[in-house]
Scaffold this active site. Structure first.
Site, PDB file in Angstrom:
ATOM      1  N   SER A 174     -16.316  70.379  85.452  1.00  0.00           N
ATOM      2  CA  SER A 174     -17.780  70.508  85.368  1.00  0.00           C
ATOM      3  C   SER A 174     -18.460  69.865  86.572  1.00  0.00           C
ATOM      4  CB  SER A 174     -18.291  69.880  84.070  1.00  0.00           C
ATOM      5  OG  SER A 174     -17.807  68.559  83.931  1.00  0.00           O
TER       6      SER A 174
ATOM      7  N   GLU B  58     -22.160  68.210  88.014  1.00  0.00           N
ATOM      8  CA  GLU B  58     -23.483  67.648  87.667  1.00  0.00           C
ATOM      9  C   GLU B  58     -24.447  67.791  88.846  1.00  0.00           C
ATOM     10  OE1 GLU B  58     -23.583  63.910  85.507  1.00  0.00           O
ATOM     11  OE2 GLU B  58     -25.213  63.228  86.802  1.00  0.00           O
TER      12      GLU B  58
ATOM     13  N   THR C 143     -29.390  66.495  85.424  1.00  0.00           N
ATOM     14  CA  THR C 143     -29.880  65.185  84.991  1.00  0.00           C
ATOM     15  C   THR C 143     -31.365  65.216  84.624  1.00  0.00           C
ATOM     16  OG1 THR C 143     -30.458  64.447  87.213  1.00  0.00           O
ATOM     17  CG2 THR C 143     -28.216  63.991  86.479  1.00  0.00           C
TER      18      THR C 143
ATOM     19  N   HIS D 227     -29.403  66.995  80.404  1.00  0.00           N
ATOM     20  CA  HIS D 227     -29.404  65.575  80.046  1.00  0.00           C
ATOM     21  C   HIS D 227     -30.758  65.284  79.405  1.00  0.00           C
ATOM     22  CE1 HIS D 227     -26.256  64.263  83.306  1.00  0.00           C
ATOM     23  NE2 HIS D 227     -26.031  65.505  82.892  1.00  0.00           N
TER      24      HIS D 227
ATOM     25  N   ARG E 222     -29.604  56.936  76.597  1.00  0.00           N
ATOM     26  CA  ARG E 222     -30.754  56.041  76.455  1.00  0.00           C
ATOM     27  C   ARG E 222     -31.696  56.181  77.654  1.00  0.00           C
ATOM     28  NH1 ARG E 222     -30.579  49.665  77.443  1.00  0.00           N
ATOM     29  NH2 ARG E 222     -30.623  50.485  79.538  1.00  0.00           N
ATOM     30  N   GLY E 223     -31.120  56.280  78.847  1.00  0.00           N
ATOM     31  CA  GLY E 223     -31.927  56.369  80.064  1.00  0.00           C
ATOM     32  C   GLY E 223     -32.171  55.013  80.684  1.00  0.00           C
ATOM     33  N   ASP E 224     -32.479  55.079  81.946  1.00  0.00           N
ATOM     34  CA  ASP E 224     -32.814  53.863  82.691  1.00  0.00           C
ATOM     35  C   ASP E 224     -34.299  53.869  83.003  1.00  0.00           C
ATOM     36  OD1 ASP E 224     -30.417  52.497  82.870  1.00  0.00           O
ATOM     37  OD2 ASP E 224     -29.712  53.796  84.484  1.00  0.00           O
TER      38      ASP E 224
ATOM     39  N   ALA F 225     -28.896  55.235  72.470  1.00  0.00           N
ATOM     40  CA  ALA F 225     -28.483  56.643  72.538  1.00  0.00           C
ATOM     41  C   ALA F 225     -27.883  57.116  71.210  1.00  0.00           C
ATOM     42  CB  ALA F 225     -27.477  56.830  73.670  1.00  0.00           C
TER      43      ALA F 225
ATOM     44  N   HIS G 135     -20.923  48.806  80.148  1.00  0.00           N
ATOM     45  CA  HIS G 135     -22.282  49.067  80.640  1.00  0.00           C
ATOM     46  C   HIS G 135     -22.857  47.792  81.253  1.00  0.00           C
ATOM     47  CE1 HIS G 135     -26.713  49.729  80.160  1.00  0.00           C
ATOM     48  NE2 HIS G 135     -26.361  50.875  80.715  1.00  0.00           N
TER      49      HIS G 135
ATOM     50  N   GLN H  17     -19.265  57.242  83.498  1.00  0.00           N
ATOM     51  CA  GLN H  17     -19.906  56.838  84.734  1.00  0.00           C
ATOM     52  C   GLN H  17     -18.848  56.887  85.838  1.00  0.00           C
ATOM     53  OE1 GLN H  17     -22.899  53.406  85.324  1.00  0.00           O
ATOM     54  NE2 GLN H  17     -20.904  52.484  85.518  1.00  0.00           N
TER      55      GLN H  17
ATOM     56  N   GLN I 110     -24.858  54.545 100.796  1.00  0.00           N
ATOM     57  CA  GLN I 110     -25.324  55.136  99.534  1.00  0.00           C
ATOM     58  C   GLN I 110     -24.409  54.725  98.372  1.00  0.00           C
ATOM     59  OE1 GLN I 110     -24.487  59.334  98.999  1.00  0.00           O
ATOM     60  NE2 GLN I 110     -26.651  59.688  98.510  1.00  0.00           N
TER      61      GLN I 110
HETATM   62  P1  FAD Z   1     -26.683  53.308  75.050  1.00  0.00           P
HETATM   63  O1  FAD Z   1     -25.464  53.897  74.487  1.00  0.00           O
HETATM   64  O2  FAD Z   1     -27.878  53.224  74.178  1.00  0.00           O
HETATM   65  O3  FAD Z   1     -26.321  51.853  75.584  1.00  0.00           O
HETATM   66  C1  FAD Z   1     -27.276  51.083  76.299  1.00  0.00           C
HETATM   67  C2  FAD Z   1     -26.894  49.599  76.164  1.00  0.00           C
HETATM   68  O4  FAD Z   1     -27.083  49.191  74.813  1.00  0.00           O
HETATM   69  C3  FAD Z   1     -25.431  49.327  76.489  1.00  0.00           C
HETATM   70  O5  FAD Z   1     -25.355  48.059  77.112  1.00  0.00           O
HETATM   71  C4  FAD Z   1     -24.759  49.299  75.132  1.00  0.00           C
HETATM   72  O6  FAD Z   1     -23.580  48.497  75.109  1.00  0.00           O
HETATM   73  C5  FAD Z   1     -25.864  48.709  74.254  1.00  0.00           C
HETATM   74  N1  FAD Z   1     -25.808  49.195  72.876  1.00  0.00           N
HETATM   75  C6  FAD Z   1     -25.571  50.464  72.453  1.00  0.00           C
HETATM   76  N2  FAD Z   1     -25.616  50.524  71.106  1.00  0.00           N
HETATM   77  C7  FAD Z   1     -25.876  49.251  70.664  1.00  0.00           C
HETATM   78  C8  FAD Z   1     -26.044  48.674  69.372  1.00  0.00           C
HETATM   79  N3  FAD Z   1     -25.950  49.412  68.267  1.00  0.00           N
HETATM   80  N4  FAD Z   1     -26.318  47.345  69.295  1.00  0.00           N
HETATM   81  C9  FAD Z   1     -26.424  46.579  70.410  1.00  0.00           C
HETATM   82  N5  FAD Z   1     -26.274  47.093  71.674  1.00  0.00           N
HETATM   83  C10 FAD Z   1     -26.005  48.406  71.787  1.00  0.00           C
HETATM   84  N6  FAD Z   1     -29.869  58.222  83.161  1.00  0.00           N
HETATM   85  C11 FAD Z   1     -31.008  58.952  83.300  1.00  0.00           C
HETATM   86  O7  FAD Z   1     -32.111  58.389  83.309  1.00  0.00           O
HETATM   87  N7  FAD Z   1     -30.959  60.306  83.411  1.00  0.00           N
HETATM   88  C12 FAD Z   1     -29.783  60.987  83.408  1.00  0.00           C
HETATM   89  O8  FAD Z   1     -29.763  62.219  83.505  1.00  0.00           O
HETATM   90  C13 FAD Z   1     -28.563  60.234  83.286  1.00  0.00           C
HETATM   91  N8  FAD Z   1     -27.364  60.869  83.256  1.00  0.00           N
HETATM   92  C14 FAD Z   1     -26.219  60.123  83.073  1.00  0.00           C
HETATM   93  C15 FAD Z   1     -24.986  60.806  82.997  1.00  0.00           C
HETATM   94  C16 FAD Z   1     -23.803  60.096  82.788  1.00  0.00           C
HETATM   95  C17 FAD Z   1     -22.488  60.855  82.697  1.00  0.00           C
HETATM   96  C18 FAD Z   1     -23.843  58.678  82.684  1.00  0.00           C
HETATM   97  C19 FAD Z   1     -22.574  57.889  82.503  1.00  0.00           C
HETATM   98  C20 FAD Z   1     -25.064  58.004  82.754  1.00  0.00           C
HETATM   99  C21 FAD Z   1     -26.260  58.724  82.951  1.00  0.00           C
HETATM  100  N9  FAD Z   1     -27.512  58.094  83.019  1.00  0.00           N
HETATM  101  C22 FAD Z   1     -28.660  58.825  83.158  1.00  0.00           C
HETATM  102  C23 FAD Z   1     -27.600  56.624  82.971  1.00  0.00           C
HETATM  103  C24 FAD Z   1     -27.818  56.081  81.545  1.00  0.00           C
HETATM  104  O9  FAD Z   1     -29.030  56.567  81.021  1.00  0.00           O
HETATM  105  C25 FAD Z   1     -27.846  54.565  81.670  1.00  0.00           C
HETATM  106  O10 FAD Z   1     -26.587  54.080  82.061  1.00  0.00           O
HETATM  107  C26 FAD Z   1     -28.372  53.805  80.464  1.00  0.00           C
HETATM  108  O11 FAD Z   1     -28.643  52.468  80.890  1.00  0.00           O
HETATM  109  C27 FAD Z   1     -27.399  53.740  79.303  1.00  0.00           C
HETATM  110  O12 FAD Z   1     -27.394  54.916  78.635  1.00  0.00           O
HETATM  111  P2  FAD Z   1     -26.491  55.137  77.325  1.00  0.00           P
HETATM  112  O13 FAD Z   1     -26.797  56.478  76.854  1.00  0.00           O
HETATM  113  O14 FAD Z   1     -25.097  54.771  77.578  1.00  0.00           O
HETATM  114  O15 FAD Z   1     -27.166  54.023  76.368  1.00  0.00           O
END
Ligand code: FAD
Length: 294
Positions: free
Chosen positions: A20, A22, A54, A83, A113-115, A132, A156, A184, A220
């Protein structure tokens, strides 16, 4: 278009890896013209299994992401995943985005979850989701979408308790309904295999697709790795330093490194490869060519 889990099941049945690509939404009309006129047609020659687009930091590209996914699917016949991030959206807004995605023929969502935008801290939106896993559960309940989740071989960056705690949260996302995981970027395959073994030990059957970035620019990649906490192995970083400003040599080294990484991943059982293309085609095509997959 199809669910990615079904595409992967078919590939698995033939013993082939799922490949795939991205992409991110372009910023200018010229970027769009180059992407649809040159980059994507070139990448399609590798016969990818699916693509993904994304969602801008802070939820900034809602329309663009959905538009691009729809256009790739309609014009190129390639299943493409949107995404979607929780940040700055209420549940009702997310519901509206999903309705729009469904109307556009989108069947797969990478639920994140997003950043936050640069300079801001993560904060849950009132009436929105904190993690997420909640978005994944929402998607599962709504139905109609294949669901992907993000995984972090090194843990993370925000998870102060360490990687195993973060990996447990990943198990939570899979149990909430994710069909597959995309990681990641990482540069040491040991990190991927450790996560894969951990998930296996937890009884997780969902495929873990490794996220691969072909390094094309030393500055970068150092910036990306600092932002997301993906470490650059000592030997890799020092080779980049040696190559310095020789852009062509860095590019070639990036291809050589990623090829070796991908070869080992596939040899040792990774179910496919997800390429962070940075909207470019040459390096990815060369890597796939080296692997005999293009
Ligand atoms: P989560 O799974 O919610 O985790 C976030 C944090 O919370 C982690 O530290 C986790 O350990 C913690 N956590 C999770 N569940 C719990 C719980 N129940 N209790 C306590 N802590 C918990 N970002 C964008 O903005 N746009 C994109 O398009 C994008 N695409 C991505 C694609 C890929 C393949 C990857 C790997 C990342 C991408 N990201 C993107 C980045 C991502 O949004 C960030 O890394 C974000 O900070 C974490 O997202 P997550 O979905 O893993 O969050």
């Amino acid at each position: 278009m199809r669910y990615i889990r079904d595409i992967h099941a078919d590939k698995q049945a033939t013993g082939q890896p799922t490949i795939s690509f991205e992409f991110f939404p372009f910023k200018t009309p010229q970027g769009e013209a180059t992407f649809f006129g040159k980059t994507l047609p070139a990448l399609m020659t590798a016969k990818p299994d699916y693509a993904s687009v994304t969602y801008g930091a802070g939820g900034s590209t809602r329309e663009k992401t959905l538009e691009i996914v729809e256009r790739i699917q309609n014009d190129f016949g390639l299943t493409t995943m949107a995404h979607l991030t929780c940040i700055k959206h209420t549940r009702a807004e997310i519901g509206g985005i999903l309705d729009e995605a469904a109307n556009r023929g989108i069947q797969n969502i990478l639920a994140l979850r997003g950043d936050p935008p640069p300079g801001e801290n993560w904060a849950q939106t009132e009436g929105g989701f904190e993690y997420a896993s909640e978005l994944i559960a929402f998607l599962r309940e709504r139905g109609g979408f294949g669901i992907g989740a993000a995984g972090f071989p090194e843990g993370h960056i925000d998870c102060a308790e360490g990687r195993e705690t973060d990996w447990r949260h990943l198990v939570g996302k899979i149990n909430s309904g994710a069909d597959f995981v995309i990681t990641q970027m990482f540069f040491d395959n040991t990190d991927y295999f450790r996560l894969a073994d951990f998930l296996k030990g937890q009884g997780v059957a969902a495929p873990l697709f490794p996220g691969i970035i072909p390094v094309a620019n030393a500055g970068q990649i150092k910036k990306f790795s600092a932002m997301c906490g993906a470490k650059l192995p000592e030997s890799f970083a020092s080779r980049l330093d040696e190559l310095g400003d020789d852009a062509e040599a860095v590019r070639e080294y990036g291809i050589e490194y990623a090829t070796a990484q991908c070869r080992e991943l596939l040899d040792r059982g990774a179910p496919g490869l997800h390429f962070y293309t940075l909207n470019k085609s040459k390096a990815v095509l060369q890597i796939l060519g080296n692997l005999g997959l293009a």
